[in-house]
Motif scaffolding. Structure first.
Motif, PDB file in Angstrom:
ATOM      1  N   ILE A 166      -5.947  -5.701   6.803  1.00  0.00           N
ATOM      2  CA  ILE A 166      -7.084  -5.411   7.671  1.00  0.00           C
ATOM      3  C   ILE A 166      -6.824  -4.098   8.400  1.00  0.00           C
ATOM      4  O   ILE A 166      -5.762  -3.922   9.014  1.00  0.00           O
ATOM      5  N   VAL A 167      -7.781  -3.199   8.331  1.00  0.00           N
ATOM      6  CA  VAL A 167      -7.737  -1.965   9.124  1.00  0.00           C
ATOM      7  C   VAL A 167      -8.464  -2.254  10.429  1.00  0.00           C
ATOM      8  O   VAL A 167      -9.664  -2.571  10.432  1.00  0.00           O
ATOM      9  N   SER A 185     -10.945   6.056   4.822  1.00  0.00           N
ATOM     10  CA  SER A 185     -10.632   6.640   3.510  1.00  0.00           C
ATOM     11  C   SER A 185      -9.737   5.713   2.705  1.00  0.00           C
ATOM     12  O   SER A 185      -9.852   5.631   1.476  1.00  0.00           O
ATOM     13  N   LEU A 186      -8.844   4.988   3.386  1.00  0.00           N
ATOM     14  CA  LEU A 186      -7.957   4.053   2.689  1.00  0.00           C
ATOM     15  C   LEU A 186      -8.747   2.970   1.965  1.00  0.00           C
ATOM     16  O   LEU A 186      -8.327   2.472   0.923  1.00  0.00           O
ATOM     17  N   LEU A 187      -9.888   2.586   2.535  1.00  0.00           N
ATOM     18  CA  LEU A 187     -10.720   1.537   1.953  1.00  0.00           C
ATOM     19  C   LEU A 187     -11.835   2.113   1.093  1.00  0.00           C
ATOM     20  O   LEU A 187     -12.668   1.369   0.576  1.00  0.00           O
ATOM     21  N   LEU A 195       0.841  -1.199   0.000  1.00  0.00           N
ATOM     22  CA  LEU A 195       0.000   0.000   0.000  1.00  0.00           C
ATOM     23  C   LEU A 195       0.872   1.243   0.000  1.00  0.00           C
ATOM     24  O   LEU A 195       1.829   1.346   0.760  1.00  0.00           O
ATOM     25  N   SER A 196       0.517   2.189  -0.860  1.00  0.00           N
ATOM     26  CA  SER A 196       1.223   3.469  -0.915  1.00  0.00           C
ATOM     27  C   SER A 196       0.180   4.585  -0.901  1.00  0.00           C
ATOM     28  O   SER A 196      -0.659   4.672  -1.806  1.00  0.00           O
ATOM     29  N   ILE A 197       0.224   5.401   0.115  1.00  0.00           N
ATOM     30  CA  ILE A 197      -0.703   6.531   0.258  1.00  0.00           C
ATOM     31  C   ILE A 197       0.045   7.790  -0.137  1.00  0.00           C
ATOM     32  O   ILE A 197       1.103   8.096   0.413  1.00  0.00           O
ATOM     33  N   GLU A 198      -0.514   8.538  -1.078  1.00  0.00           N
ATOM     34  CA  GLU A 198       0.174   9.712  -1.609  1.00  0.00           C
ATOM     35  C   GLU A 198      -0.715  10.948  -1.481  1.00  0.00           C
ATOM     36  O   GLU A 198      -1.753  11.055  -2.136  1.00  0.00           O
ATOM     37  N   GLY A 225      -5.670  12.978  -3.557  1.00  0.00           N
ATOM     38  CA  GLY A 225      -4.596  12.034  -3.307  1.00  0.00           C
ATOM     39  C   GLY A 225      -4.791  10.703  -3.999  1.00  0.00           C
ATOM     40  O   GLY A 225      -5.785  10.474  -4.710  1.00  0.00           O
ATOM     41  N   ARG A 226      -3.826   9.807  -3.797  1.00  0.00           N
ATOM     42  CA  ARG A 226      -3.835   8.485  -4.425  1.00  0.00           C
ATOM     43  C   ARG A 226      -3.711   7.397  -3.367  1.00  0.00           C
ATOM     44  O   ARG A 226      -2.984   7.558  -2.380  1.00  0.00           O
TER      45      ARG A 226
END
Length: 348
Positions: free
Chosen positions: A191-192, A74-76, A19-22, A84-85
């Motif tokens: 899993i979050v 938000s990630l899911l 996972l990469s959060i940008e 963002g990405r």
């Protein structure tokens, strides 16, 4: 005789970045008090970036209202991010259609904070756990779905004979085990865990934490563990991300963050965390946080923490500080991080 061949050195495998959060931001638009008032923006998550490797557990900590749960959802895409990405195994989730996102969610799951409220009281345990399978794997027959449900019930410590019971018949700890079973039934990769033990008694918290650690090892899971309880985060996390008013103020390896923090907010959180050894507890320095966090609707200029920071200067009001490299894979968003680290160990 031929000389023995030299053995090649075995190098540990390089973990894959899952996972990469940008530059992720999530902003809510709130209506004004009157009919003709302009809507106002609440910046719940602001310009967050980080990566997560396969098999890693990232702990996200901060006070209530700092944006931890909003970030996790938000990630899911349970909450749609504003900008963002979100790159999951090379795919940008923010560009997927609803149908494609439903397929992607087979590998992505969540455990909710309130174990009882997250379960539909009209459905029995079997149907609650089975529901994600119907969405992720619609081709499975009824018998196979039941077999999978019974298997995960055993894995989380629930007797398969309970499959026809309803949520009100279970304790809080058992209800959270049902939530965990629902989260793992599709065999996800990530899993979050959104404050999964905050609503439970201390003794039950330990059982659930140990269960999550065991499932991580057996299933090869990658976890994002959200909590305001630093003692719990310390038990489960490989890295720590500290969030304040929707922004990352510190991120780094667990040992580094706990022993030598680079941000005054992190140091204050650590000084408030209980330590079981009374000698260490009496001898450590304490940093009391004054006042409440400012409103995310009207945050302070510059560093959002400056209104409560014991070392703030005039320059802190000019612009949000970037994340400075303060150690190996350790960054902190403080102009005076060297001064913070010079205070020594925060938690042994």
């Amino acid at each position: 005789m031929r000389p023995a061949a030299r053995r090649r050195e075995r190098r540990p495998p390089v973990p894959e970045t899952l996972l990469s959060i940008e530059n992720l931001s999530t902003v809510f638009e709130l209506r004004g008090r009157s009919l003709f008032a302009k809507p106002v923006e609440l910046k719940a998550v602001s310009d967050v970036s980080f990566t997560l490797d396969e098999g890693e557990t990232l702990g996200i900590v901060g006070e209530s209202g700092c944006g931890k749960s909003t970030l996790g959802r938000s990630l899911l895409r349970l909450i749609e991010p504003t900008a963002g990405r979100i790159v999951w195994q090379g795919r940008n989730l923010t560009e997927l259609s609803d149908t494609e996102m439903r397929k992607a969610r087979r590998d992505l799951s969540i455990i909710f904070q309130d174990p009882v409220a997250s379960l539909d009281p009209r459905m029995n345990v079997g149907k609650i756990i089975e529901e994600p399978l119907k969405v992720a794997e619609p081709s499975l027959g009824r018998g196979e779905r039941r077999r999978r449900v019974e298997k995960v019930m055993e894995e989380v410590g629930l007797a398969p004979q309970m499959i026809n019971r309803y949520p009100h018949e279970f304790s809080g700890g058992q209800a959270q085990r049902i939530g965990i079973a629902r989260a793992i039934v599709t065999e996800p990769k990530l899993i979050v865990c959104d404050e999964p033990v905050s609503a439970l008694d201390v003794s039950i918290q330990a059982q659930i934490v140990n269960l999550l650690k065991s499932l991580k090892q057996r299933m090869g899971l990658t976890l994002i563990f959200i909590s305001h309880d630093l003692s719990v985060v310390r038990l489960v996390s490989d890295r720590i991300l500290v969030l304040y008013l929707g922004r990352i103020v510190e991120i780094g390896p667990r040992r580094e963050v706990f022993q030598n923090p680079g941000h005054p907010y992190t140091r204050a959180l650590l000084s408030a965390a209980p330590i079981p050894d009374p000698k260490i507890a009496r001898s450590r320095a304490r940093t009391a946080l004054e006042g409440d966090p400012p409103s995310p609707i009207n945050p302070p200029s510059g560093c959002a923490f400056r209104t409560r920071c014991p070392i703030a200067r005039d320059v802190c009001a000019e612009a949000p500080p970037p994340l400075f490299t303060v150690g190996a894979d350790h960054r902190a968003a403080c102009l005076f991080w060297e001064e913070v680290r010079a205070e020594g160990t925060a938690v042994a």
